[in-house]
Motif scaffolding. Structure first.
Motif, PDB file in Angstrom:
ATOM      1  N   GLU A  22      25.228   4.283  -4.534  1.00 48.59           N
ATOM      2  CA  GLU A  22      24.243   5.058  -3.894  1.00 48.59           C
ATOM      3  C   GLU A  22      23.290   4.120  -3.093  1.00 48.59           C
ATOM      4  N   LYS A  23      23.099   4.791  -1.869  1.00 51.80           N
ATOM      5  CA  LYS A  23      22.164   3.929  -1.069  1.00 51.80           C
ATOM      6  C   LYS A  23      21.184   4.803  -0.070  1.00 51.80           C
ATOM      7  N   SER A  24      20.089   4.407   0.054  1.00 55.65           N
ATOM      8  CA  SER A  24      19.106   5.320   0.886  1.00 55.65           C
ATOM      9  C   SER A  24      19.430   5.060   2.265  1.00 55.65           C
ATOM     10  N   GLU A  25      18.561   5.824   3.068  1.00 55.71           N
ATOM     11  CA  GLU A  25      18.844   5.702   4.547  1.00 55.71           C
ATOM     12  C   GLU A  25      18.034   4.577   5.191  1.00 55.71           C
ATOM     13  N   ILE A  26      17.307   3.909   4.480  1.00 62.68           N
ATOM     14  CA  ILE A  26      16.893   2.555   4.626  1.00 62.68           C
ATOM     15  C   ILE A  26      17.884   1.406   4.685  1.00 62.68           C
ATOM     16  N   PHE A  27      18.722   1.545   3.875  1.00 59.22           N
ATOM     17  CA  PHE A  27      19.769   0.566   3.627  1.00 59.22           C
ATOM     18  C   PHE A  27      20.685   0.867   4.505  1.00 59.22           C
ATOM     19  N   ASP A  28      20.415   0.158   5.709  1.00 61.07           N
ATOM     20  CA  ASP A  28      21.494   0.189   6.966  1.00 61.07           C
ATOM     21  C   ASP A  28      22.401  -0.831   7.049  1.00 61.07           C
ATOM     22  N   ASP A  29      23.021  -0.900   8.198  1.00 60.36           N
ATOM     23  CA  ASP A  29      23.887  -2.168   8.291  1.00 60.36           C
ATOM     24  C   ASP A  29      23.213  -3.354   8.230  1.00 60.36           C
ATOM     25  N   GLY A  44       0.672  -1.222  -0.015  1.00 58.68           N
ATOM     26  CA  GLY A  44      -0.076  -0.108  -0.020  1.00 58.68           C
ATOM     27  C   GLY A  44       0.966   1.257  -0.177  1.00 58.68           C
ATOM     28  N   GLN A  45       2.181   1.101  -0.025  1.00 65.79           N
ATOM     29  CA  GLN A  45       3.064   2.194   0.102  1.00 65.79           C
ATOM     30  C   GLN A  45       3.739   2.401  -1.257  1.00 65.79           C
ATOM     31  N   LYS A  46       4.550   3.569  -1.414  1.00 66.28           N
ATOM     32  CA  LYS A  46       5.338   3.883  -2.697  1.00 66.28           C
ATOM     33  C   LYS A  46       6.462   2.705  -2.952  1.00 66.28           C
ATOM     34  N   VAL A  47       6.776   2.931  -3.825  1.00 66.80           N
ATOM     35  CA  VAL A  47       8.219   2.052  -4.261  1.00 66.80           C
ATOM     36  C   VAL A  47       9.254   2.880  -3.796  1.00 66.80           C
ATOM     37  N   GLU A  48      10.238   2.376  -2.983  1.00 65.78           N
ATOM     38  CA  GLU A  48      11.348   3.076  -2.336  1.00 65.78           C
ATOM     39  C   GLU A  48      12.633   2.581  -2.948  1.00 65.78           C
ATOM     40  N   PHE A  49      13.475   3.438  -3.125  1.00 64.93           N
ATOM     41  CA  PHE A  49      14.883   3.079  -3.570  1.00 64.93           C
ATOM     42  C   PHE A  49      15.612   2.619  -2.287  1.00 64.93           C
ATOM     43  N   LEU A  50      16.455   1.436  -2.527  1.00 65.03           N
ATOM     44  CA  LEU A  50      17.435   1.040  -1.560  1.00 65.03           C
ATOM     45  C   LEU A  50      18.776   1.318  -1.693  1.00 65.03           C
ATOM     46  N   VAL A  51      19.274   0.719  -3.095  1.00 65.67           N
ATOM     47  CA  VAL A  51      20.656   0.686  -3.282  1.00 65.67           C
ATOM     48  C   VAL A  51      20.841   0.731  -4.766  1.00 65.67           C
ATOM     49  N   SER A  52      21.815   1.149  -5.233  1.00 68.06           N
ATOM     50  CA  SER A  52      22.360   1.250  -6.562  1.00 68.06           C
ATOM     51  C   SER A  52      23.780   0.660  -6.787  1.00 68.06           C
TER      52      SER A  52
END
Lengths: 112, 111
Positions: free
Chosen positions: A56-63, A40-48
């Protein structure tokens, strides 16, 4: 027409377990991506990923997250210790320079 | 930070109508813009890609336009069919390859 292939299509795992999501990008593509979509939510970028490293990585892509291209064809996303909130559809995508993305059909991850 | 907005959130039309879906973005420094279709529980199917230097792209009954300076893109669907029912997503891409997606417009075409 070339496709991006993702396996498995659906994975159920217990909280705290490690999961590996697998992708086979289009063979002559050079850029690889992971996205996720919580229901039910947006498609979110994780990592390239390009040239064997994260570009590049998003704030979602943590350790807890990592990506790897272990050979010439596979591209994997690993979640080390899954949480309930990691439940989502995970999409792999690839592209060639200057062109648009081709997305896979996704892996639905359910953490219980 | 790039933000992408799609209007309307939902649209219901009778079969045969022409329709326009809107996408706006806040940062005009884009590399390209891509329209996708998503069926429920499925992946993303690319419909059209517009490079930042282009004004429009056409594929069959679909036409996408881009006005980079004003931060807007439209997707025009001619002679809509029930099979066009899906969620349509707009994604704005940077040169580094990061995509920012809108929330999508859910289209229902009634027979």
């Amino acid at each position: 027409e070339p496709e991006v292939t993702q396996t498995p299509s659906h994975q159920v795992t217990q909280m705290g377990q490690e999961v590996i999501l697998r992708c086979v990008p289009i063979s002559n593509h050079l850029y690889f991506y992971w996205y996720r979509q919580i229901l039910g939510q947006k498609v979110e970028f994780l990592v390239s990923f390009y040239n064997n490293e994260i570009s590049e990585k998003s704030e979602i892509f943590d350790d807890q997250f990592s990506v790897e291209r272990p050979d010439g064809s596979n591209f994997t996303l690993k979640i080390r210790s899954t949480k309930l909130e990691d439940s989502a559809m995970y999409f792999c995508a690839s592209r060639s320079a200057g062109l648009g993305y081709t997305f896979g059909s996704g892996t639905r991850l359910t953490v219980v | 930070k790039q933000e992408v907005t799609q209007i309307p959130a939902a649209l219901s039309v009778p079969e045969g109508e022409n329709l326009v879906l809107n996408c706006s973005f806040t940062d005009s420094a884009i590399y390209n813009l891509q329209w996708f279709r998503q069926d429920p529980g499925k992946g993303l199917t690319s419909l059209l890609l517009i490079q930042s230097s282009q004004r429009e792209q056409t594929s069959g009954r679909l036409n996408a336009s881009l006005d980079k300076s004003s931060g807007r893109s439209t997707l025009y669907i001619a002679a809509s069919q029930p099979g066009d029912s899906a969620t349509y997503l707009c994604a704005v891409n940077t040169n580094a390859g990061k995509s920012t997606f809108g929330d999508g417009t859910t289209l229902t075409v009634k027979p």
